[in-house]
Write a protein that holds these residues in place. Structure first.
Motif, PDB file in Angstrom:
ATOM      1  N   SER A 155       0.591   5.857  -0.783  1.00 59.23           N
ATOM      2  CA  SER A 155      -0.288   7.001  -1.015  1.00 59.23           C
ATOM      3  C   SER A 155       0.559   8.245  -1.290  1.00 59.23           C
ATOM      4  CB  SER A 155      -1.186   7.235   0.208  1.00 59.23           C
ATOM      5  OG  SER A 155      -1.987   8.376   0.023  1.00 59.23           O
TER       6      SER A 155
ATOM      7  N   THR B 150       0.850  -1.193   0.000  1.00 60.04           N
ATOM      8  CA  THR B 150       0.000   0.000   0.000  1.00 60.04           C
ATOM      9  C   THR B 150       0.884   1.240   0.000  1.00 60.04           C
ATOM     10  OG1 THR B 150      -1.806   1.168   1.122  1.00 60.04           O
ATOM     11  CG2 THR B 150      -0.188   0.057   2.511  1.00 60.04           C
TER      12      THR B 150
ATOM     13  N   HIS C 109      -8.965   7.345  -4.963  1.00 57.12           N
ATOM     14  CA  HIS C 109      -8.690   8.780  -4.870  1.00 57.12           C
ATOM     15  C   HIS C 109      -9.669   9.399  -3.890  1.00 57.12           C
ATOM     16  CE1 HIS C 109      -8.296  13.027  -6.266  1.00 57.12           C
ATOM     17  NE2 HIS C 109      -7.037  12.641  -6.415  1.00 57.12           N
TER      18      HIS C 109
ATOM     19  N   SER D 278      -4.289   6.612  -3.503  1.00 50.90           N
ATOM     20  CA  SER D 278      -3.758   5.450  -2.781  1.00 50.90           C
ATOM     21  C   SER D 278      -3.729   4.254  -3.724  1.00 50.90           C
ATOM     22  CB  SER D 278      -4.608   5.124  -1.556  1.00 50.90           C
ATOM     23  OG  SER D 278      -4.604   6.206  -0.647  1.00 50.90           O
TER      24      SER D 278
ATOM     25  N   ARG E  19      -5.697  12.874  -2.549  1.00 53.84           N
ATOM     26  CA  ARG E  19      -4.620  11.880  -2.491  1.00 53.84           C
ATOM     27  C   ARG E  19      -5.026  10.649  -3.288  1.00 53.84           C
ATOM     28  NH1 ARG E  19      -0.731  13.139   1.040  1.00 53.84           N
ATOM     29  NH2 ARG E  19       0.190  11.058   0.788  1.00 53.84           N
TER      30      ARG E  19
END
Length: 264
Positions: A147, A145, A201, A166, A164
């Protein structure tokens, strides 16, 4: 005759008196000391046992006379199974496009690259070593993961604050490793990975939000060096491709990652 009778009568009393006196003056036998007898018996018994023990110790007993129990399944040197935990750091650039809730497309190629850490857990089974080298086969699961911030401008000219993107990965791999006997510290890796990636997003403005998922698959090749026992560091190349034809999101086909791995 009378003289003999008179002499005998005089001699008998004197003889009896002498015998009685000798009996009184003869020394009495010494009493028996039971304590000393007991100590002597104990010492004699100890000497006998010591003699028997020394004779027994003189017998040669070889190593074959001792029974040793071992469980090869619990001995790491003998067990062909090994667990492995690894960490890969990859500089990944999202590609393609995705539609936000307001109907506007977000060009993922403009987001830029991000460092994605892949955590991997697996197991390997070592095949019988041969003169040409040693192969191991196994499987692993991985997750990642990451971001990073984005910039979204609406047609009106306003920007979506705190936006952001991710990126998440979940997948599994079939693996094969190889070591040559003349370069036993080096290990080559080959694998095939299948998984799912998700681009999400988020922003304070709900119109800029979206979430897209797609299946991916691809080869993995790598080369690692073992600087110390059961610890490896190396480089790995991943070639992933999106399998969902109805998705516009994409992944770069070639990605290089730095890896470190521990086995036991």
């Amino acid at each position: 005759m009378k003289r003999m009778i008179v002499a005998a009568s005089l001699f008998l009393p004197l003889f009896a008196f002498a015998q009685n006196k000798n009996a009184k003056t003869a020394p009495a036998p010494a009493p028996v000391n039971l304590r000393e007898m007991a100590i002597q018996e104990t010492q004699n018994s100890a000497e006998v046992k010591s003699s028997k023990a020394s004779k027994a110790s003189e017998v040669n007993v070889g190593e074959a006379a001792f029974l040793t129990l071992k469980d090869p399944g619990l001995t790491t040197e003998l067990s062909p199974w090994k667990w492995t935990v690894g960490l890969r750091l990859q500089n990944l650039s999202p590609a393609g496009s995705a539609q936000m809730r307001n109907g506007q497309d977000l060009n993922l190629n403009e987001v830029g690259s991000m460092i994605v850490p892949f955590l991997e857990v697996g197991t390997l089974y070592q095949l019988q070593p041969r003169a040409s080298g040693t192969w191991s086969l196994g499987a692993s699961i991985e997750g990642a993961t990451a971001s990073r911030g984005t910039s979204v401008t609406f047609p009106s000219g306003s920007e979506a604050p705190n936006s952001r993107l991710s990126t998440n990965f979940v997948g599994g791999s079939l693996l094969a490793t190889y070591r040559h006997p003349k370069a036993s510290r080096w290990e080559a890796l080959l694998g095939w990975t299948e998984g799912i990636t998700t681009f999400s997003h988020s922003a304070d403005n709900d119109g800029a939000n979206f979430s897209e998922s797609a299946r991916f698959g691809g080869w993995r090749i790598g080369l690692s060096y073992e600087p110390s026992r059961n610890w490896l560091v190396g480089l790995e190349q991943s070639q992933r491709s999106i399998r969902s034809s109805d998705k516009n999101i994409d992944l770069p086909s070639n990605n290089t990652s730095f890896s470190t791995r521990v086995t036991w």
